[in-house]
Design a protein around this motif. Structure first.
Motif, PDB file in Angstrom:
ATOM      1  N   GLY A   1      52.935  16.083  -2.035  1.00  0.00           N
ATOM      2  CA  GLY A   1      54.196  16.336  -2.717  1.00  0.00           C
ATOM      3  C   GLY A   1      54.300  15.676  -4.086  1.00  0.00           C
ATOM      4  N   ARG A   2      53.200  15.076  -4.553  1.00  0.00           N
ATOM      5  CA  ARG A   2      53.219  14.430  -5.868  1.00  0.00           C
ATOM      6  C   ARG A   2      52.987  15.457  -6.966  1.00  0.00           C
ATOM      7  N   GLU A   3      53.762  15.335  -8.020  1.00  0.00           N
ATOM      8  CA  GLU A   3      53.638  16.271  -9.133  1.00  0.00           C
ATOM      9  C   GLU A   3      52.301  16.100  -9.850  1.00  0.00           C
ATOM     10  N   LYS A   4      51.727  17.206 -10.274  1.00  0.00           N
ATOM     11  CA  LYS A   4      50.470  17.159 -11.016  1.00  0.00           C
ATOM     12  C   LYS A   4      50.785  16.992 -12.506  1.00  0.00           C
ATOM     13  N   CYS A   5      51.251  15.797 -12.831  1.00  0.00           N
ATOM     14  CA  CYS A   5      51.650  15.447 -14.189  1.00  0.00           C
ATOM     15  C   CYS A   5      51.015  14.105 -14.566  1.00  0.00           C
ATOM     16  N   ILE A   6      50.791  13.925 -15.846  1.00  0.00           N
ATOM     17  CA  ILE A   6      50.220  12.666 -16.313  1.00  0.00           C
ATOM     18  C   ILE A   6      50.731  12.365 -17.721  1.00  0.00           C
ATOM     19  N   TRP A   7      51.043  11.087 -17.948  1.00  0.00           N
ATOM     20  CA  TRP A   7      51.408  10.646 -19.287  1.00  0.00           C
ATOM     21  C   TRP A   7      50.119  10.305 -20.030  1.00  0.00           C
ATOM     22  N   ARG A   8      49.925  10.945 -21.176  1.00  0.00           N
ATOM     23  CA  ARG A   8      48.745  10.671 -21.981  1.00  0.00           C
ATOM     24  C   ARG A   8      48.903   9.331 -22.712  1.00  0.00           C
ATOM     25  N   GLU A   9      47.801   8.850 -23.300  1.00  0.00           N
ATOM     26  CA  GLU A   9      47.847   7.588 -24.028  1.00  0.00           C
ATOM     27  C   GLU A   9      48.746   7.715 -25.260  1.00  0.00           C
ATOM     28  N   THR A  10      49.436   6.630 -25.558  1.00  0.00           N
ATOM     29  CA  THR A  10      50.331   6.595 -26.715  1.00  0.00           C
ATOM     30  C   THR A  10      49.529   6.725 -28.011  1.00  0.00           C
ATOM     31  N   GLU A  11      50.083   7.510 -28.939  1.00  0.00           N
ATOM     32  CA  GLU A  11      49.425   7.764 -30.218  1.00  0.00           C
ATOM     33  C   GLU A  11      50.369   7.353 -31.351  1.00  0.00           C
ATOM     34  N   SER A  12      49.863   6.643 -32.328  1.00  0.00           N
ATOM     35  CA  SER A  12      50.657   6.247 -33.485  1.00  0.00           C
ATOM     36  C   SER A  12      50.450   7.267 -34.592  1.00  0.00           C
ATOM     37  N   ILE A  13      51.535   7.897 -35.051  1.00  0.00           N
ATOM     38  CA  ILE A  13      51.430   8.929 -36.074  1.00  0.00           C
ATOM     39  C   ILE A  13      52.323   8.597 -37.269  1.00  0.00           C
ATOM     40  N   SER A  14      52.032   9.202 -38.382  1.00  0.00           N
ATOM     41  CA  SER A  14      52.808   8.999 -39.600  1.00  0.00           C
ATOM     42  C   SER A  14      54.064   9.863 -39.569  1.00  0.00           C
ATOM     43  N   VAL A  15      55.154   9.352 -40.107  1.00  0.00           N
ATOM     44  CA  VAL A  15      56.386  10.131 -40.199  1.00  0.00           C
ATOM     45  C   VAL A  15      56.237  11.233 -41.241  1.00  0.00           C
ATOM     46  N   LEU A  16      55.462  10.973 -42.286  1.00  0.00           N
ATOM     47  CA  LEU A  16      55.245  11.950 -43.345  1.00  0.00           C
ATOM     48  C   LEU A  16      54.042  12.833 -42.992  1.00  0.00           C
ATOM     49  N   GLY A  17      54.295  14.134 -42.757  1.00  0.00           N
ATOM     50  CA  GLY A  17      53.227  15.063 -42.374  1.00  0.00           C
ATOM     51  C   GLY A  17      52.601  14.706 -41.048  1.00  0.00           C
ATOM     52  N   PRO A  18      53.400  14.464 -39.999  1.00  0.00           N
ATOM     53  CA  PRO A  18      52.867  14.012 -38.704  1.00  0.00           C
ATOM     54  C   PRO A  18      52.058  15.078 -37.966  1.00  0.00           C
ATOM     55  N   SER A  19      51.118  14.625 -37.147  1.00  0.00           N
ATOM     56  CA  SER A  19      50.332  15.511 -36.281  1.00  0.00           C
ATOM     57  C   SER A  19      50.230  14.888 -34.895  1.00  0.00           C
ATOM     58  N   ILE A  20      50.442  15.698 -33.863  1.00  0.00           N
ATOM     59  CA  ILE A  20      50.291  15.251 -32.479  1.00  0.00           C
ATOM     60  C   ILE A  20      49.312  16.203 -31.811  1.00  0.00           C
ATOM     61  N   ARG A  21      48.137  15.727 -31.481  1.00  0.00           N
ATOM     62  CA  ARG A  21      47.116  16.575 -30.863  1.00  0.00           C
ATOM     63  C   ARG A  21      46.962  16.191 -29.392  1.00  0.00           C
ATOM     64  N   THR A  22      46.965  17.180 -28.526  1.00  0.00           N
ATOM     65  CA  THR A  22      46.790  16.918 -27.097  1.00  0.00           C
ATOM     66  C   THR A  22      45.301  16.750 -26.809  1.00  0.00           C
ATOM     67  N   ASN A  23      44.924  15.555 -26.443  1.00  0.00           N
ATOM     68  CA  ASN A  23      43.513  15.250 -26.191  1.00  0.00           C
ATOM     69  C   ASN A  23      43.377  14.621 -24.805  1.00  0.00           C
ATOM     70  N   PRO A  24      42.750  15.318 -23.832  1.00  0.00           N
ATOM     71  CA  PRO A  24      42.070  16.608 -23.990  1.00  0.00           C
ATOM     72  C   PRO A  24      43.054  17.756 -24.227  1.00  0.00           C
TER      73      PRO A  24
END
Length: 209
Positions: free
Chosen positions: A99-122
């Motif tokens: 009954g456990r959800e198949k969810c996971i929190w990925r590692e925290t990523e530090s991004i810039s406020v100006l022109g930010p990018s968030i890439r899902t890795n994997p």
């Protein structure tokens, strides 16, 4: 005249910062302030899209214990950190035999406020989506971002009541009833929402679908 000038200066900033997918699409990644979106569900199956500080504050999260909430956009700038959270009436998060959800929190990523990018890795698999995003400021120029990725299963390929059989209608109405009840019990909190105007990108996207 001064008010018009202030509005003219503010609106381009909001339009540039609030990045969102067409209704029914899921946010795949966030590349240099551009939303990279992926096909997910029919737009009629995506309901109650709202800007929140985090998706666990969305009414659908409490209604379905988070199993129908997905991320469809981000607003990230010097003043606001918000997530566009929607409810899916066509899918739900998968669970294991315990009954456990198949969810996971990925590692925290530090991004810039100006022109930010968030890439899902994997990279997200076709049966994955982003359910929630945590964002915390790290000074004035950077933001710490953590995304929650979930595996989902599809329940229906459309949300048109008139095309459902009696069993499907009953099941669909139960789901809708839970969301309606959660909405009626929810207390409005203006600090957690952003007013989305009728002529913004979100409304245009809905019309195009």
């Amino acid at each position: 005249m001064m008010l018009k000038l202030v509005i003219a200066l503010i609106l381009p900033t909001l339009a540039y910062s609030a990045v969102q997918c067409y209704v029914g699409q899921k946010l795949f990644s966030y590349e240099s302030t551009n939303a990279i979106c992926a096909k997910f569900i029919p737009y009629t199956c995506a309901v109650q899209c709202e800007w929140r500080k985090q998706c666990n504050e969305h009414s659908s999260f409490s209604a379905f214990r988070g199993r129908r909430t997905f991320v469809s956009g981000l607003l990230l700038n010097a003043k606001s950190l918000m997530v566009l959270c929607c409810a899916s009436m066509a899918t739900r998060v998968e669970t294991d035999n315990s009954g456990r959800e198949k969810c996971i929190w990925r590692e925290t990523e530090s991004i810039s406020v100006l022109g930010p990018s968030i890439r899902t890795n994997p990279v997200l698999a076709p049966n994955h989506y982003i359910r929630d995003v945590k964002m915390e400021r790290d000074g004035n120029a950077r933001v710490d971002v953590t995304i929650e990725v979930c595996q989902y299963q599809t329940e229906r390929d459309h949300c048109k009541i008139d095309e459902m059989n009696e069993f499907e209608k009953k099941r669909f109405n139960v789901i809708k009833g839970k969301l309606d009840k959660a909405n009626s019990n929810a207390k409005p909190n203006p600090s957690n929402e952003i007013d989305i105007k009728p002529d913004d990108d979100f409304s245009k996207n809905k019309l195009r679908n």
